[in-house]
Design a protein around this motif. Structure first.
Motif, PDB file in Angstrom:
ATOM      1  N   LYS A  18       0.834  -1.198   0.000  1.00  0.00           N
ATOM      2  CA  LYS A  18       0.000   0.000   0.000  1.00  0.00           C
ATOM      3  C   LYS A  18       0.872   1.253   0.000  1.00  0.00           C
ATOM      4  O   LYS A  18       0.645   2.194  -0.759  1.00  0.00           O
ATOM      5  CB  LYS A  18      -0.875  -0.019   1.262  1.00  0.00           C
ATOM      6  N   ARG A  19       1.884   1.263   0.868  1.00  0.00           N
ATOM      7  CA  ARG A  19       2.771   2.427   0.950  1.00  0.00           C
ATOM      8  C   ARG A  19       3.475   2.667  -0.397  1.00  0.00           C
ATOM      9  O   ARG A  19       3.589   3.806  -0.854  1.00  0.00           O
ATOM     10  CB  ARG A  19       3.796   2.233   2.076  1.00  0.00           C
ATOM     11  N   PHE A  57       1.039   4.201  -2.808  1.00  0.00           N
ATOM     12  CA  PHE A  57       0.867   5.639  -2.537  1.00  0.00           C
ATOM     13  C   PHE A  57       2.031   6.426  -3.128  1.00  0.00           C
ATOM     14  O   PHE A  57       1.846   7.441  -3.799  1.00  0.00           O
ATOM     15  CB  PHE A  57       0.823   5.933  -1.026  1.00  0.00           C
ATOM     16  N   ALA A  97      -3.346   8.904  -0.879  1.00  0.00           N
ATOM     17  CA  ALA A  97      -3.928   7.747  -0.207  1.00  0.00           C
ATOM     18  C   ALA A  97      -5.453   7.796  -0.312  1.00  0.00           C
ATOM     19  O   ALA A  97      -6.149   6.935   0.204  1.00  0.00           O
ATOM     20  CB  ALA A  97      -3.493   7.718   1.252  1.00  0.00           C
ATOM     21  N   THR A 121      -6.329  13.048   0.265  1.00  0.00           N
ATOM     22  CA  THR A 121      -5.307  12.760   1.284  1.00  0.00           C
ATOM     23  C   THR A 121      -3.958  12.465   0.634  1.00  0.00           C
ATOM     24  O   THR A 121      -3.851  11.532  -0.161  1.00  0.00           O
ATOM     25  CB  THR A 121      -5.713  11.517   2.110  1.00  0.00           C
ATOM     26  N   VAL A 181      -0.203  11.424   1.793  1.00  0.00           N
ATOM     27  CA  VAL A 181       0.481  10.953   3.006  1.00  0.00           C
ATOM     28  C   VAL A 181       2.003  11.010   2.911  1.00  0.00           C
ATOM     29  O   VAL A 181       2.700  10.720   3.882  1.00  0.00           O
ATOM     30  CB  VAL A 181       0.044   9.504   3.359  1.00  0.00           C
TER      31      VAL A 181
END
Ligand SMILES: *Cc1c(COP(=O)(O)O)cnc(C)c1O
Length: 372
Positions: A207-208, A211, A218, A222, A224
């Motif tokens: 997921k990171r 992003f 995100a 948003t 991040v």
């Protein structure tokens, strides 16, 4: 001389499936009107590659270099990173783009990968990670590198650009390390024109990474992290889906060519090449030989030039070493005395043409030229 003989022969030629088979993919993309940002083919290719390679998570990128740069960001690597000078220059560039100081460690003489026994001496309080390369797809000593990383609390990111499809002890080589980075550049075993990916082992990291490759978004509003734009587009991803249908055949052909070279270049005094590594399923990315000029009677550069004059363009992978380029030459670890094996190998190595469509007569001609 026939027309065939006039055609230059390069170290590699991209594998391309029949063009007419790609048209339906394009029609579908035109129909969907979704060109990038985790589209249909992007999702399909991530799923299919996880299955094909035998890995948990994969995040596609527009190229391998941006994947390397993002992999370092994903794990928040800073300070100093231990790496090899015997690679394509993008390995070290990815550190530079993250403001990380590269610390070069010498290679071992058997497979030309980073020498694990020399890593510990290079660790300082600033060291945060190890960035080894599976050169030519031959696995690094992954067990030993993992032991060192565990003992010193370091991350491992493998540059696995040459390791598409390589299995070690029946499992993907890319299951080793915290992350592995692969390239789908035109010259690699599996290509999407340009492209690359990060392989990771858990959903949170995936997921990171996702992003980070999309500006840090995100959600709709948003952000991040200070992410980048490194997304693979739908045309590349669809092309990858089509390539996957042919990849086994392409690798098998590479194996046949490798065996031809091995059979026809063996027993030439001064010419050496790798044997098959034990417990490894190869994808036959390159065919490097080393030339011991004292025995063979010609230097590597003599051979390179002679072949070039005959229209056969071999490549000196890897020469010069990354540590010899102006950007990195001044680093303390770039010193020749620190890297004796890498320097010696880089002056005697030569990669011969290897690609699925290479003609039998071309291979025969190349081998013949070595028996002078
Ligand atoms: C090809 C390659 C890269 C860079 O990949 P790109 O997709 O061309 O950006 C990085 N490291 C190694 C070892 C490579 O061979």
């Amino acid at each position: 001389m026939t027309h065939q003989d006039d055609k230059p022969v390069y170290v590699t030629q991209p594998f391309l499936p029949p063009l007419e088979e790609f048209i339906p993919y394009l029609e579908d993309i035109w129909e969907r009107k979704w060109l990038t940002n985790n589209g249909h083919y992007h999702q399909e290719l991530e799923k299919s590659l996880c299955e094909y390679l035998g890995v948990k998570h994969i995040s596609l990128f527009s190229n391998g270099t941006l994947a390397l740069i993002t992999a370092l960001q994903a794990l928040r690597i800073t300070g100093e990173v231990i790496t090899t000078p015997y690679s394509f220059v993008a390995t070290t560039h990815s550190l530079w783009w993250n403001n990380i100081k590269p610390v070069f460690v010498d290679i071992e003489p058997q497979f030309f990968n980073i020498d694990p026994e020399k890593i510990e001496a290079a660790i300082t309080p600033k060291t945060t990670a190890i960035l080894p390369v599976h050169v030519y797809g031959n696995p690094c000593n992954v067990e030993r590198i993992q032991e060192i990383a565990d003992a010193y609390g370091l991350h491992i990111i493998y540059d696995a650009a040459h390791a598409f499809g390589v299995k070690y002890n029946s499992s993907s080589l890319m299951n080793w390390g915290d992350l592995s980075v692969i390239s789908f550049h035109a010259t690699k075993v599996f290509n999407t024109f340009e492209g690359g990916a990060i392989i990771c082992h858990d959903e949170r990291t995936k997921k990171r990474i996702d992003f980070l490759k999309n500006f840090g978004f995100a959600g709709e509003t948003t952000v991040v992290a200070p992410g980048i734009n490194a997304k693979m587009n739908e045309i590349q991803a669809a092309f990858g889906m089509l390539q996957l249908k042919y990849i086994d055949k392409a690798i098998l052909r590479r194996k046949e060519i490798t065996n031809f070279y091995r059979d026809n270049l063996k027993n030439i005094p001064g010419i050496s090449f790798f044997d098959e590594c034990p417990n490894v399923v190869h994808s036959y990315t390159y065919f490097p030989i080393t030339i011991d000029s004292a025995i063979y009677g010609k230097t590597r550069d003599d051979v390179y030039s002679e072949l070039k004059a005959k229209g056969i363009f071999t490549r000196r992978y890897f020469y010069p070493l990354i540590s010899q380029f102006p950007t990195y030459k001044g680093l303390p670890s770039s010193n020749r005395e620190n890297l004796p094996v890498a320097n010696a190998v880089s002056e005697k190595v030569l990669c011969l043409p290897l690609y699925p469509d290479i003609e039998y007569d071309t291979m025969k001609k190349i081998c013949h030229l070595f028996h002078f």
